[in-house]
Scaffold this motif. Structure first.
Motif, PDB file in Angstrom:
ATOM      1  N   GLY A 109     -22.818  30.950   9.847  1.00 45.30           N
ATOM      2  CA  GLY A 109     -21.963  30.544   8.745  1.00 45.30           C
ATOM      3  C   GLY A 109     -22.409  31.006   7.381  1.00 45.30           C
ATOM      4  O   GLY A 109     -21.772  30.662   6.373  1.00 45.30           O
ATOM      5  N   THR A 111     -22.915  33.125   4.062  1.00 43.45           N
ATOM      6  CA  THR A 111     -22.030  33.979   3.265  1.00 43.45           C
ATOM      7  C   THR A 111     -22.695  35.327   3.001  1.00 43.45           C
ATOM      8  O   THR A 111     -23.885  35.503   3.270  1.00 43.45           O
ATOM      9  CB  THR A 111     -21.761  33.322   1.911  1.00 43.45           C
ATOM     10  OG1 THR A 111     -23.018  33.226   1.205  1.00 43.45           O
ATOM     11  CG2 THR A 111     -21.179  31.928   2.072  1.00 43.45           C
ATOM     12  N   GLU A 118     -23.532  31.271  -1.035  1.00 40.03           N
ATOM     13  CA  GLU A 118     -23.184  29.912  -0.626  1.00 40.03           C
ATOM     14  C   GLU A 118     -23.026  28.999  -1.844  1.00 40.03           C
ATOM     15  O   GLU A 118     -22.109  28.179  -1.900  1.00 40.03           O
ATOM     16  CB  GLU A 118     -24.236  29.346   0.321  1.00 40.03           C
ATOM     17  CG  GLU A 118     -23.893  27.947   0.795  1.00 40.03           C
ATOM     18  CD  GLU A 118     -24.786  27.434   1.908  1.00 40.03           C
ATOM     19  OE1 GLU A 118     -24.513  26.334   2.431  1.00 40.03           O
ATOM     20  OE2 GLU A 118     -25.757  28.125   2.261  1.00 40.03           O
ATOM     21  N   HIS A 133     -22.972  26.042   5.005  1.00 41.15           N
ATOM     22  CA  HIS A 133     -23.074  27.130   5.983  1.00 41.15           C
ATOM     23  C   HIS A 133     -23.190  26.610   7.408  1.00 41.15           C
ATOM     24  O   HIS A 133     -22.736  27.266   8.352  1.00 41.15           O
ATOM     25  CB  HIS A 133     -24.245  28.065   5.645  1.00 41.15           C
ATOM     26  CG  HIS A 133     -25.595  27.513   5.937  1.00 41.15           C
ATOM     27  ND1 HIS A 133     -26.376  26.900   4.991  1.00 41.15           N
ATOM     28  CD2 HIS A 133     -26.318  27.497   7.092  1.00 41.15           C
ATOM     29  CE1 HIS A 133     -27.515  26.528   5.534  1.00 41.15           C
ATOM     30  NE2 HIS A 133     -27.500  26.869   6.807  1.00 41.15           N
ATOM     31  N   ASN A 134     -23.781  25.427   7.600  1.00 47.64           N
ATOM     32  CA  ASN A 134     -23.896  24.894   8.954  1.00 47.64           C
ATOM     33  C   ASN A 134     -22.521  24.483   9.486  1.00 47.64           C
ATOM     34  O   ASN A 134     -22.171  24.762  10.641  1.00 47.64           O
ATOM     35  CB  ASN A 134     -24.858  23.709   8.960  1.00 47.64           C
ATOM     36  CG  ASN A 134     -25.464  23.455  10.327  1.00 47.64           C
ATOM     37  OD1 ASN A 134     -25.827  24.392  11.038  1.00 47.64           O
ATOM     38  ND2 ASN A 134     -25.577  22.201  10.708  1.00 47.64           N
ATOM     39  N   GLN A 136     -19.800  25.782   8.476  1.00 42.76           N
ATOM     40  CA  GLN A 136     -19.064  27.031   8.664  1.00 42.76           C
ATOM     41  C   GLN A 136     -19.422  27.683   9.990  1.00 42.76           C
ATOM     42  O   GLN A 136     -18.557  28.273  10.652  1.00 42.76           O
ATOM     43  CB  GLN A 136     -19.325  27.982   7.507  1.00 42.76           C
ATOM     44  CG  GLN A 136     -18.378  29.175   7.465  1.00 42.76           C
ATOM     45  CD  GLN A 136     -16.945  28.774   7.169  1.00 42.76           C
ATOM     46  OE1 GLN A 136     -16.681  27.682   6.650  1.00 42.76           O
ATOM     47  NE2 GLN A 136     -16.001  29.648   7.489  1.00 42.76           N
ATOM     48  N   SER A 137     -20.687  27.593  10.384  1.00 40.78           N
ATOM     49  CA  SER A 137     -21.073  28.106  11.704  1.00 40.78           C
ATOM     50  C   SER A 137     -20.247  27.429  12.793  1.00 40.78           C
ATOM     51  O   SER A 137     -19.765  28.082  13.733  1.00 40.78           O
ATOM     52  CB  SER A 137     -22.563  27.856  11.957  1.00 40.78           C
ATOM     53  OG  SER A 137     -23.379  28.587  11.065  1.00 40.78           O
ATOM     54  N   ARG A 139     -17.260  26.067  12.433  1.00 45.02           N
ATOM     55  CA  ARG A 139     -15.882  26.550  12.336  1.00 45.02           C
ATOM     56  C   ARG A 139     -15.729  27.910  13.003  1.00 45.02           C
ATOM     57  O   ARG A 139     -14.723  28.181  13.681  1.00 45.02           O
ATOM     58  CB  ARG A 139     -15.451  26.650  10.868  1.00 45.02           C
ATOM     59  CG  ARG A 139     -15.059  25.328  10.251  1.00 45.02           C
ATOM     60  CD  ARG A 139     -14.554  25.459   8.824  1.00 45.02           C
ATOM     61  NE  ARG A 139     -13.391  26.326   8.679  1.00 45.02           N
ATOM     62  CZ  ARG A 139     -12.150  26.006   9.046  1.00 45.02           C
ATOM     63  NH1 ARG A 139     -11.910  24.839   9.626  1.00 45.02           N
ATOM     64  NH2 ARG A 139     -11.147  26.853   8.847  1.00 45.02           N
ATOM     65  N   ILE A 140     -16.719  28.765  12.833  1.00 43.31           N
ATOM     66  CA  ILE A 140     -16.641  30.106  13.418  1.00 43.31           C
ATOM     67  C   ILE A 140     -16.570  30.025  14.932  1.00 43.31           C
ATOM     68  O   ILE A 140     -15.734  30.674  15.564  1.00 43.31           O
ATOM     69  CB  ILE A 140     -17.837  30.954  12.962  1.00 43.31           C
ATOM     70  CG1 ILE A 140     -17.691  31.312  11.481  1.00 43.31           C
ATOM     71  CG2 ILE A 140     -17.969  32.218  13.804  1.00 43.31           C
ATOM     72  CD1 ILE A 140     -18.934  31.912  10.862  1.00 43.31           C
ATOM     73  N   ASP A 377     -13.016  30.736   4.352  1.00 41.35           N
ATOM     74  CA  ASP A 377     -13.276  31.307   5.680  1.00 41.35           C
ATOM     75  C   ASP A 377     -13.334  32.829   5.607  1.00 41.35           C
ATOM     76  O   ASP A 377     -14.210  33.468   6.203  1.00 41.35           O
ATOM     77  CB  ASP A 377     -12.173  30.889   6.659  1.00 41.35           C
ATOM     78  CG  ASP A 377     -12.251  29.427   7.064  1.00 41.35           C
ATOM     79  OD1 ASP A 377     -13.329  28.812   6.909  1.00 41.35           O
ATOM     80  OD2 ASP A 377     -11.228  28.901   7.548  1.00 41.35           O
ATOM     81  N   SER A 380     -16.519  33.956   3.422  1.00 38.65           N
ATOM     82  CA  SER A 380     -17.825  33.694   4.034  1.00 38.65           C
ATOM     83  C   SER A 380     -18.102  34.648   5.188  1.00 38.65           C
ATOM     84  O   SER A 380     -19.261  34.916   5.503  1.00 38.65           O
ATOM     85  CB  SER A 380     -17.907  32.246   4.522  1.00 38.65           C
ATOM     86  OG  SER A 380     -17.003  32.019   5.590  1.00 38.65           O
TER      87      SER A 380
END
Length: 402
Positions: A109, A111, A118, A133-134, A136-137, A139-140, A377, A380
Motif C-alpha cells: 500500500g 505510495t 503518504e 498504507h496498511n 491501502q495494502s 484494499r489492494i 487509490d 497510491s
C-alpha cells in the motif's frame, strides 16, 4: 558467542504452535482446494504474480532510485524482509509459506516517494478518512487488483489477510496502541470478513513484522553510508553497530571500506536475528504453547528482541531519524515529492477524466468522498517514475527531485 537453541531450522514437522494450512479459516470467496499447493502457497504465488508486487520495483524506500543504482527500493526491501522472515520460520518450525506471504505483501500500500507521498496523500484525504498504507495494502488485495474471473482482489486466506492487517499488533481492544484510530477500509472489511482485530496475530506474521525492523534498520544504515550522510566512524557511538565495528576492526585491521561496511552490515543482521531466535525460543520453552491460538493468546508478541537488543534497536532508529530521514538533503527532495503528489491529487479530484480510462469511472464522480478515494487509490498505486511523468504531462513545471 551466542548459544543458539536446537529448535528446528526447517527440519521435521511444523511445531504444534505453527499455523497449519489444513486448519485455515478460508477465504472471503470460497474456492476449491488445490491438489498441489496449500492455501498459503497459493497466497504467496498470487502475491508474487500481482501487479502491485511488480510496482514495488519502482517505488522509493528512502532514497529515490535514480540517485544510485544500489539504493534499496520497496521491492528489494521486501525481498530482504522475506529472506529474514523465512529464517525465523525455519528456526521455530512455523509455516514458511504463510510467513513469506505476509512478508511479501506487507508494503503493497505504499505510495510513490515513500513516506513523503503518504504524508501528502493523508493530508489530501483529511476530509475523507485519511490515508494509511496498511489499510491501502488491504484494499489492494481485496478490491483493487482485478485479475480473476470470480472476484476482485486476490482472495487471500484469512491467515494472510490477518497477518497483513495486524503484523504490528492488535488494532482494537486493551492491547492496541492508545489513541489508535483504525482506518475505515479495515473496519469495513472486518465487518464482512472478521479478522480478530483485538488479538495478537500468528507467529508467522510476528516473524515478518520483526524482520521488517531488522531489514530497514540495517539497510538504511548501509544506504545512509552509501549516500554520504553517515561515515563509518559515526557508527562507533551506537551500541550494536559500534560494537560490531570494533569487532571487525580487531579481526581485519586493514580491510578496505567497502568490505568493512558489508562485514558490519551482515553481522548486524546476524546479531539481531540470533537475538530474536534465542529470546523467542526461551519464551516458547517457558509457555510451551500447544496450538497456534495458545501462541497468540498473550498480551504481547512472542517473536521479540531481548530487552538489551530492543534498546539497541530503538537507539538505531533514533540515529537514522536524526542522520538520514531528517537530513536536509533528504527532506528537501521529499518536500518536492510531496508537492508532486498534492498537485496530482488536486488535478485528478477536480477532473477525474485526466485519469486513465479504467480509473475515471462514471464521469466526474459526483460523490466527493467516493471520488477522493478513487483518486487516492489511483495515486497510491503509481510508481515514482509514473507520478513524475503524469506531473510533467499535466503541469508546466515539475519540481526537480535532486
Amino acid at each position: 558467542m551466542t548459544q543458539l537453541p536446537a529448535i528446528g531450522f526447517g527440519l521435521g514437522e511444523r511445531a504444534p504452535y505453527a499455523t497449519h494450512p489444513s486448519l485455515s479459516r478460508g477465504r472471503l470467496f470460497p474456492e476449491p482446494s488445490s491438489p498441489t499447493r496449500t492455501p498459503f502457497q497459493r497466497d504467496r504465488d498470487r502475491i508474487v504474480h500481482s501487479t502491485a508486487f511488480r510496482r514495488l520495483k519502482h517505488k522509493t524506500q528512502v532514497f529515490l532510485a535514480y540517485e544510485g543504482d544500489h539504493f534499496r527500493t520497496r521491492l528489494t526491501h521486501t525481498i530482504e524482509v522475506s529472506q529474514i522472515a523465512r529464517a525465523f520460520a525455519r528456526a521455530f518450525r512455523l509455516d514458511e509459506d504463510l510467513t513469506e506471504a505476509v512478508a511479501l505483501v506487507h508494503d503493497f500500500g505504499h505510495t510513490p516517494f515513500g513516506h513523503a507521498g503518504e504524508r501528502a496523500l493523508h493530508d489530501c484525504m483529511a476530509d475523507h478518512g485519511g490515508f494509511d498504507h496498511n489499510a491501502q495494502s488491504l484494499r489492494i488485495v481485496t478490491a483493487l487488483e482485478r485479475r480473476y474471473a470470480d472476484f476482485d482482489g486476490l482472495n487471500l486466506s484469512f491467515e494472510t489477510l490477518e497477518g497483513l492487517v495486524k503484523h504490528n499488533g492488535p488494532l482494537t481492544g486493551p492491547d492496541a496502541p492508545a489513541g489508535l484510530i483504525v482506518p475505515r477500509p479495515i473496519l469495513d472489511f472486518d465487518a464482512a470478513f472478521p479478522l480478530d482485530l483485538a488479538t495478537q496475530t500468528s507467529l508467522e506474521a510476528q516473524s515478518a513484522a520483526i524482520s521488517d525492523d531488522i531489514a530497514y534498520d540495517t539497510h538504511d544504515l548501509d544506504d545512509g553510508m552509501r549516500a554520504g550522510l553517515i561515515d563509518v566512524e559515526d557508527l562507533a557511538g551506537l551500541s550494536l553497530a559500534g560494537d560490531i565495528l570494533r569487532e571487525v576492526r580487531r579481526a581485519y585491521p586493514t580491510l578496505d571500506r567497502a568490505r568493512l561496511v558489508h562485514e558490519i552490515m551482515r553481522r548486524h543482521i546476524t546479531r539481531m536475528v540470533e537475538d530474536v531466535i534465542v529470546t523467542t525460543a526461551g519464551e516458547l520453552d517457558r509457555l510451551h504453547p500447544q496450538t497456534a491460538d495458545e501462541a497468540r493468546a498473550g498480551r504481547r508478541p512472542l517473536v521479540a528482541f531481548s530487552p538489551a537488543m530492543q534498546a539497541a534497536e530503538a537507539e538505531t532508529k533514533r540515529f537514522l531519524f536524526a542522520r538520514v530521514y531528517r537530513d536536509p538533503s533528504v527532506t528537501r527532495v521529499m518536500d518536492r515529492a510531496e508537492t508532486i503528489v498534492r498537485d496530482l491529487f488536486a488535478r485528478f479530484f477536480a477532473d477525474p477524466g485526466e485519469m486513465t480510462e479504467e480509473w475515471r469511472g462514471d464521469g466526474r464522480l459526483s460523490d466527493e468522498a467516493r471520488r477522493a478515494r478513487r483518486v487516492a487509490d489511483y495515486l497510491s498505486g503509481m510508481t515514482d517514475s509514473y507520478a513524475l511523468a503524469e506531473h510533467r504531462r499535466l503541469f508546466d513545471a515539475t519540481p526537480d527531485l535532486r
